[in-house]
Design a protein around this motif. Structure first.
Motif, mmCIF file in Angstrom:
data_model
loop_
_atom_site.group_PDB
_atom_site.id
_atom_site.type_symbol
_atom_site.label_atom_id
_atom_site.label_comp_id
_atom_site.label_asym_id
_atom_site.label_seq_id
_atom_site.Cartn_x
_atom_site.Cartn_y
_atom_site.Cartn_z
ATOM 1 N N GLN A 255 0.842 -1.200 0.000
ATOM 2 C CA GLN A 255 0.000 0.000 0.000
ATOM 3 C C GLN A 255 0.878 1.252 0.000
ATOM 4 N N LYS A 256 1.915 1.245 0.829
ATOM 5 C CA LYS A 256 2.829 2.391 0.885
ATOM 6 C C LYS A 256 3.502 2.611 -0.467
ATOM 7 N N ALA A 257 3.887 1.530 -1.124
ATOM 8 C CA ALA A 257 4.538 1.644 -2.435
ATOM 9 C C ALA A 257 3.605 2.294 -3.452
ATOM 10 N N GLN A 258 2.340 1.894 -3.422
ATOM 11 C CA GLN A 258 1.356 2.499 -4.327
ATOM 12 C C GLN A 258 1.194 3.986 -4.026
ATOM 13 N N GLU A 259 1.108 4.323 -2.742
ATOM 14 C CA GLU A 259 0.934 5.721 -2.339
ATOM 15 C C GLU A 259 2.167 6.565 -2.655
ATOM 16 N N GLN A 260 3.337 5.946 -2.657
ATOM 17 C CA GLN A 260 4.594 6.666 -2.868
ATOM 18 C C GLN A 260 5.057 6.662 -4.330
ATOM 19 N N ILE B 102 12.742 0.756 -14.273
ATOM 20 C CA ILE B 102 12.637 -0.614 -13.776
ATOM 21 C C ILE B 102 12.617 -0.619 -12.247
ATOM 22 N N THR B 103 13.452 0.215 -11.628
ATOM 23 C CA THR B 103 13.466 0.309 -10.168
ATOM 24 C C THR B 103 12.120 0.806 -9.658
ATOM 25 N N TYR B 104 11.566 1.779 -10.344
ATOM 26 C CA TYR B 104 10.254 2.328 -9.987
ATOM 27 C C TYR B 104 9.195 1.227 -10.015
ATOM 28 N N LEU B 105 9.169 0.443 -11.078
ATOM 29 C CA LEU B 105 8.234 -0.676 -11.178
ATOM 30 C C LEU B 105 8.507 -1.711 -10.088
#
Length: 164
Positions: A10-15, A140-143
Motif C-alpha cells: 500500500q505504501k509503495a502504491q501511495e509513494q 525498472i526500479t520504480y516498477l
C-alpha cells in the motif's frame, strides 16, 4: 519485521509519484555517489525480507532468458533448446525471451525455484538493490518498488539518507 515493511504494498502504491521523482533526481549530479550506499542497504533490506515468503517477482514478472540462460537451463532440464523455448518461452515486444505465463512455470508451491541452480541471470541479480543498475535503470526500479519489498525498503532508506 521492520516498521517500514508493514503494509509496504500500500505504501509503495501511495509513494509511486514521489519515488519516480526521487529516482529521476538520482540521475543528476546531486545523486552521484549514492550507489556506494547500496550494498549495505541491500544487506539490511534482506535481513528483514524473506524471498520465500513473498515470491512476487516470480508470480508477476518474467526475467529475460538470454541464449546462455536457455542453453544452461535446457541442459539442466535435459531438454533440447528448441523444445525448452517452445514449451516455456515467448518473444516479448523488446525481442527478449520471457516466460509464456505468470506465475513462472518453475516456481513451486512452496515458492522455491525448481531450476534455482541454473536460473537465468536476471533472476540471480534481481532485484538489483546492491548494484548501480538500481540507479541506472530508474523505470525498472520504480516498477520493482511495487513488486519487491526489498526494493521499496532500499528506496525509502535512500530517500531518508540522501534528502534529494
Amino acid at each position: 519485521m521492520d516498521e517500514l515493511l508493514i503494509n509496504w504494498e500500500q505504501k509503495a502504491q501511495e509513494q509511486q509519484k514521489a519515488n519516480k521523482q526521487f529516482l529521476q533526481k538520482l540521475q543528476t549530479k546531486r545523486g552521484r555517489g549514492v550507489e556506494k550506499l547500496l550494498p549495505d542497504m541491500h544487506d539490511e533490506a534482506f535481513s528483514h525480507v524473506d524471498c520465500l515468503k513473498c515470491a512476487n517477482c516470480c508470480k508477476t514478472i518474467s526475467p529475460r532468458f538470454k541464449m546462455p540462460d536457455i542453453k544452461r537451463i535446457s541442459k539442466y532440464l535435459g531438454m533440447k533448446e528448441s523444445a525448452f523455448i517452445d514449451q516455456y518461452l515467448r518473444m516479448d515486444e523488446d525481442g527478449d525471451y520471457v516466460v509464456k505465463f505468470s506465475p513462472c512455470p518453475f516456481l513451486d508451491a512452496d515458492n522455491y525455484c525448481s531450476i534455482y541452480d541454473a536460473r537465468p541471470g536476471d533472476c540471480e541479480n534481481y532485484p538489483y538493490t546492491d548494484s548501480f543498475d538500481f540507479i541506472k535503470r530508474p523505470n525498472i526500479t520504480y516498477l520493482n518498488s511495487t513488486i519487491c519489498p526489498a526494493v521499496f525498503y532500499v528506496l525509502e532508506k535512500l530517500k531518508k539518507v540522501t534528502k534529494l
